[in-house]
Design an enzyme around this catalytic site. Structure first.
Site, PDB file in Angstrom:
ATOM      1  N   ASN A   1     -58.812 -42.375   8.365  1.00  0.00           N
ATOM      2  CA  ASN A   1     -58.185 -42.316   9.682  1.00  0.00           C
ATOM      3  C   ASN A   1     -56.698 -42.613   9.627  1.00  0.00           C
ATOM      4  O   ASN A   1     -56.072 -42.933  10.635  1.00  0.00           O
ATOM      5  CB  ASN A   1     -58.886 -43.271  10.653  1.00  0.00           C
TER       6      ASN A   1
ATOM      7  N   ALA B   1     -60.474 -49.365  16.398  1.00  0.00           N
ATOM      8  CA  ALA B   1     -61.854 -49.797  16.171  1.00  0.00           C
ATOM      9  C   ALA B   1     -62.395 -49.375  14.816  1.00  0.00           C
ATOM     10  O   ALA B   1     -63.390 -49.936  14.341  1.00  0.00           O
ATOM     11  CB  ALA B   1     -62.758 -49.260  17.279  1.00  0.00           C
ATOM     12  N   ASP B   2     -61.788 -48.382  14.186  1.00  0.00           N
ATOM     13  CA  ASP B   2     -62.285 -47.891  12.899  1.00  0.00           C
ATOM     14  C   ASP B   2     -61.121 -47.584  11.964  1.00  0.00           C
ATOM     15  O   ASP B   2     -60.930 -46.455  11.537  1.00  0.00           O
ATOM     16  CB  ASP B   2     -63.158 -46.647  13.108  1.00  0.00           C
ATOM     17  N   LEU B   3     -60.359 -48.626  11.648  1.00  0.00           N
ATOM     18  CA  LEU B   3     -59.214 -48.434  10.765  1.00  0.00           C
ATOM     19  C   LEU B   3     -59.717 -48.296   9.333  1.00  0.00           C
ATOM     20  O   LEU B   3     -60.156 -49.260   8.704  1.00  0.00           O
ATOM     21  CB  LEU B   3     -58.254 -49.623  10.872  1.00  0.00           C
ATOM     22  N   ASN B   4     -59.686 -47.069   8.834  1.00  0.00           N
ATOM     23  CA  ASN B   4     -60.115 -46.812   7.461  1.00  0.00           C
ATOM     24  C   ASN B   4     -59.194 -45.769   6.831  1.00  0.00           C
ATOM     25  O   ASN B   4     -58.357 -45.172   7.499  1.00  0.00           O
ATOM     26  CB  ASN B   4     -61.589 -46.380   7.414  1.00  0.00           C
TER      27      ASN B   4
END
Length: 250
Positions: A175, A169-172
């Protein structure tokens, strides 16, 4: 996905324990103050909120509280509406990590989660194993460049998750962890972390592309903050080349 996690009733909620979790664990372990009293807090990572690193016997763990974001943060910083244990964010993340870890994906080993009931709401914390010797990509790229082969490997790693149907949900850039070569037989490795709100979905080019687009925006955003960040269009092209070697273009 359910067989490996043990659920224990506590005075005001539940603990969920993965395999190899110490048997004497209590809800107090999910408070940073517990570890401070033992002089076991060895570091932290500060983003919007603080994540704590603790050393327990021969283990090194990450302790993270679940905080709200967006508009809902104005009403409550960490209370979520309770609709059942399996619907809590902590259980969702723990079960997903447990399944992926057992399938030997590059994710941290899950340890346990704690869910505290408070009327119609709950609060939660999770403990995972710290990836030995790793640093996030923002930290790495502020120190120097990655080779084309490394970008290619990163793309292939992300593609392996997508091929399995793993939605992050928060591929950055923060991460994603890079772990240097640990032994003669163990190669360097890229890990994905922070699977809050992640899930297993049917592989589909639309959400997979959206995931990659989010990662690209993250790199560009971080470079806007730190112009010396070692990220170029050629790097992104190498990442996509590695990705599509595993997940062919539609």
């Amino acid at each position: 996905m359910n067989a490996q996690i043990k659920i224990i009733n506590t005075a005001n909620g539940y603990m969920a324990l993965c395999q190899d979790t110490p048997e004497d664990i209590t809800p107090a372990w999910f408070s940073v103050d517990f570890w401070r009293e033992k002089s076991a807090v060895v570091g932290s990572s500060k983003g919007r909120y603080t994540t704590w690193f603790v050393a327990f016997e021969h283990s090194h763990w990450v302790l993270r509280h679940y905080w709200r974001g967006g508009m809902m943060e104005k009403f409550s910083k960490d209370a979520y509406f309770y609709t059942g244990l399996e619907n809590t964010r902590a259980m969702g993340e723990l079960r997903l990590l447990d399944a992926l870890y057992r399938e030997q994906f590059a994710v941290p080993k899950p340890i346990a989660a704690n869910i505290v009931r408070d009327g119609l709401f709950y609060r939660a914390d999770i403990i995972i194993e710290r990836v030995d010797g790793a640093e996030d990509l923002v930290a790495k790229l502020t120190k120097g460049t990655m080779t084309q082969a490394q970008w290619h490997a990163l793309g292939a790693t992300i593609a392996q998750f997508h091929r399995r149907g793993v939605y992050h949900a928060d591929l950055n850039a923060k991460n994603i962890l890079w772990q240097p070569q640990q032994t003669d037989s163990a190669q360097e490795r890229f890990y994905l972390i922070d699977f809050d709100r992640g899930e297993l979905k049917t592989p589909n080019a639309k959400w997979q592309k959206a995931n990659l687009d989010r990662l690209l925006r993250s790199f560009n955003k971080e470079q806007g903050k730190q112009p010396t960040l070692a990220f170029t269009p050629a790097n992104w092209a190498a990442l996509l080349e590695g990705y599509h070697a595993v997940v062919p273009k539609v």
